[in-house]
Design a protein around this motif. Sequence first.
Motif, PDB file in Angstrom:
ATOM      1  N   HIS A   1       0.709  -1.198  -0.038  1.00  0.00           N
ATOM      2  CA  HIS A   1       0.066   0.015   0.124  1.00  0.00           C
ATOM      3  C   HIS A   1       1.088   1.086  -0.050  1.00  0.00           C
ATOM      4  O   HIS A   1       0.238   2.363  -0.579  1.00  0.00           O
ATOM      5  CB  HIS A   1      -0.793   0.136   1.024  1.00  0.00           C
ATOM      6  CG  HIS A   1      -2.241  -0.940   1.166  1.00  0.00           C
ATOM      7  ND1 HIS A   1      -3.328  -0.838   0.468  1.00  0.00           N
ATOM      8  CD2 HIS A   1      -1.873  -2.300   1.593  1.00  0.00           C
ATOM      9  CE1 HIS A   1      -4.050  -1.805   0.268  1.00  0.00           C
ATOM     10  NE2 HIS A   1      -3.181  -2.738   1.089  1.00  0.00           N
ATOM     11  N   THR A   2       1.980   1.072   0.632  1.00  0.00           N
ATOM     12  CA  THR A   2       2.880   2.286   0.466  1.00  0.00           C
ATOM     13  C   THR A   2       3.204   2.959  -1.077  1.00  0.00           C
ATOM     14  O   THR A   2       3.175   3.956  -1.434  1.00  0.00           O
ATOM     15  CB  THR A   2       4.231   2.158   1.211  1.00  0.00           C
ATOM     16  OG1 THR A   2       3.878   1.750   2.659  1.00  0.00           O
ATOM     17  CG2 THR A   2       5.306   3.436   1.128  1.00  0.00           C
ATOM     18  N   VAL A   3       3.577   1.758  -1.795  1.00  0.00           N
ATOM     19  CA  VAL A   3       3.746   2.047  -3.375  1.00  0.00           C
ATOM     20  C   VAL A   3       2.396   2.374  -3.929  1.00  0.00           C
ATOM     21  O   VAL A   3       2.464   3.385  -4.703  1.00  0.00           O
ATOM     22  CB  VAL A   3       4.226   0.603  -4.070  1.00  0.00           C
ATOM     23  CG1 VAL A   3       4.350   1.108  -5.626  1.00  0.00           C
ATOM     24  CG2 VAL A   3       5.627   0.246  -3.443  1.00  0.00           C
ATOM     25  N   GLY A   4       1.218   1.950  -3.560  1.00  0.00           N
ATOM     26  CA  GLY A   4       0.056   2.396  -3.941  1.00  0.00           C
ATOM     27  C   GLY A   4      -0.291   3.873  -3.660  1.00  0.00           C
ATOM     28  O   GLY A   4      -0.777   4.624  -4.568  1.00  0.00           O
ATOM     29  N   ASP A   5       0.029   3.968  -2.499  1.00  0.00           N
ATOM     30  CA  ASP A   5      -0.474   5.523  -2.224  1.00  0.00           C
ATOM     31  C   ASP A   5       0.801   6.450  -2.857  1.00  0.00           C
ATOM     32  O   ASP A   5       0.174   7.440  -3.415  1.00  0.00           O
ATOM     33  CB  ASP A   5       0.169   5.971  -0.752  1.00  0.00           C
ATOM     34  CG  ASP A   5      -0.732   5.138   0.140  1.00  0.00           C
ATOM     35  OD1 ASP A   5      -1.996   4.904  -0.095  1.00  0.00           O
ATOM     36  OD2 ASP A   5      -0.670   5.160   1.486  1.00  0.00           O
ATOM     37  N   SER A   6       2.080   6.089  -3.338  1.00  0.00           N
ATOM     38  CA  SER A   6       2.724   6.906  -4.127  1.00  0.00           C
ATOM     39  C   SER A   6       2.050   7.006  -5.694  1.00  0.00           C
ATOM     40  O   SER A   6       2.327   8.027  -6.138  1.00  0.00           O
ATOM     41  CB  SER A   6       4.304   6.200  -4.327  1.00  0.00           C
ATOM     42  OG  SER A   6       4.814   6.209  -2.907  1.00  0.00           O
ATOM     43  N   VAL A   7       1.759   5.868  -6.161  1.00  0.00           N
ATOM     44  CA  VAL A   7       0.908   5.960  -7.559  1.00  0.00           C
ATOM     45  C   VAL A   7      -0.137   7.035  -7.255  1.00  0.00           C
ATOM     46  O   VAL A   7      -0.380   7.879  -8.518  1.00  0.00           O
ATOM     47  CB  VAL A   7       0.517   4.528  -7.799  1.00  0.00           C
ATOM     48  CG1 VAL A   7      -0.431   4.568  -8.982  1.00  0.00           C
ATOM     49  CG2 VAL A   7       1.466   3.564  -8.091  1.00  0.00           C
ATOM     50  N   ILE A   8      -1.006   6.984  -6.359  1.00  0.00           N
ATOM     51  CA  ILE A   8      -2.082   7.703  -6.353  1.00  0.00           C
ATOM     52  C   ILE A   8      -1.331   9.677  -6.413  1.00  0.00           C
ATOM     53  O   ILE A   8      -2.179  10.112  -7.032  1.00  0.00           O
ATOM     54  CB  ILE A   8      -2.751   7.664  -4.749  1.00  0.00           C
ATOM     55  CG1 ILE A   8      -3.618   6.419  -4.986  1.00  0.00           C
ATOM     56  CG2 ILE A   8      -3.865   8.880  -4.679  1.00  0.00           C
ATOM     57  CD1 ILE A   8      -4.964   6.157  -5.996  1.00  0.00           C
TER      58      ILE A   8
END
Length: 348
Positions: free
Chosen positions: A233-240
Amino acid sequence: MGKNRLIDRYLEALTAAESENTALKTLEKARLLRVPPNPIHYTLLFDYLAEVDPFLMEQLETALKLKAYNDDTADELYQRYITHLISRHLPVDQAEDTLRRMKEELERWLEEFSSEHNALRVDIETLREDHHDIAEAIIDKVILPRLEAIEKRSENLVRQVEQFAVQMERLRAKLTSSYEEARTDPLSTLLNRRGLMEALKRLVSEAEESDTPFAVIMCDIDHFKRINDNYGHTVGDSVIRYVARVLKNETKGQDLVARLGGEEFVVVLPNTSYEGARHVAEKIRETIANKKLAVRLNNKPLRFTLSAGVAMWRPGESIEDVFERADRALYRAKQQGRNRVVGGADLL
């Protein structure tokens, strides 16, 4: 009690403040409590007697029962009351206007007080000159000490006005900050759904008045769940956050950009044609598709895509209607293989 009813009662009470009977009751209450009828005490006691707000009623009744109502507790209660009233019941523009009018009323009250005080000084000097032998003792032993006390209270009032101005600025900053936080998505820093809907109401009204079109682009990151599952989810947040930056970079100052939730975004382009909106959507899609994001502790860069649906607002239709058509176009883009833009015209 409903929000609108509370505001109505407050405005009714403000109007009733001009009533001599209400004013006399407020002044009598101040006399019984042995507090000066300055603007802070007057506001609190008047609103208490008028039963304007349950919050104030409870707070002031507690202070009165404990016999703890004085200048210090009034200042603290006044700040809590104004903060409560503004943050809970008034839109930001009305709230700032209320603060401004309160400060102006304090300054006007001080100006009138100072004017009457100066006139009294002149009358005293005239009395001294015309009736020196008779009036001197009365003036020096009775009137002047009282006048000096009035001057001291006037100086205190000046300080109160200055303190109120500082408090007003703090409240205004706090109010503006709270308002922005309430309409901003914390992860992407874009508008959230609430902020978008507030802005869209104004935009629809302006579009109807000027008969100008606006476009809606509904965007969705493809296979976003897979990104979270594979990279965390940390990478997912960066994508957002990266998608949010792209949307901001590809739009202008008057355009609206919001995150509706999850991996879904919306862009609203005022005074824009279908061709122009489609061009913007394609630029957004291409920018994201061509980007390789470096992922820490992973030698393989992350690549992902985005799909978009475009729809034009039609005069007379609701916000929900144009959003529904943009969402259908987005769904069609997903059906056709993702990483593409589909417009409302393609659905015909």
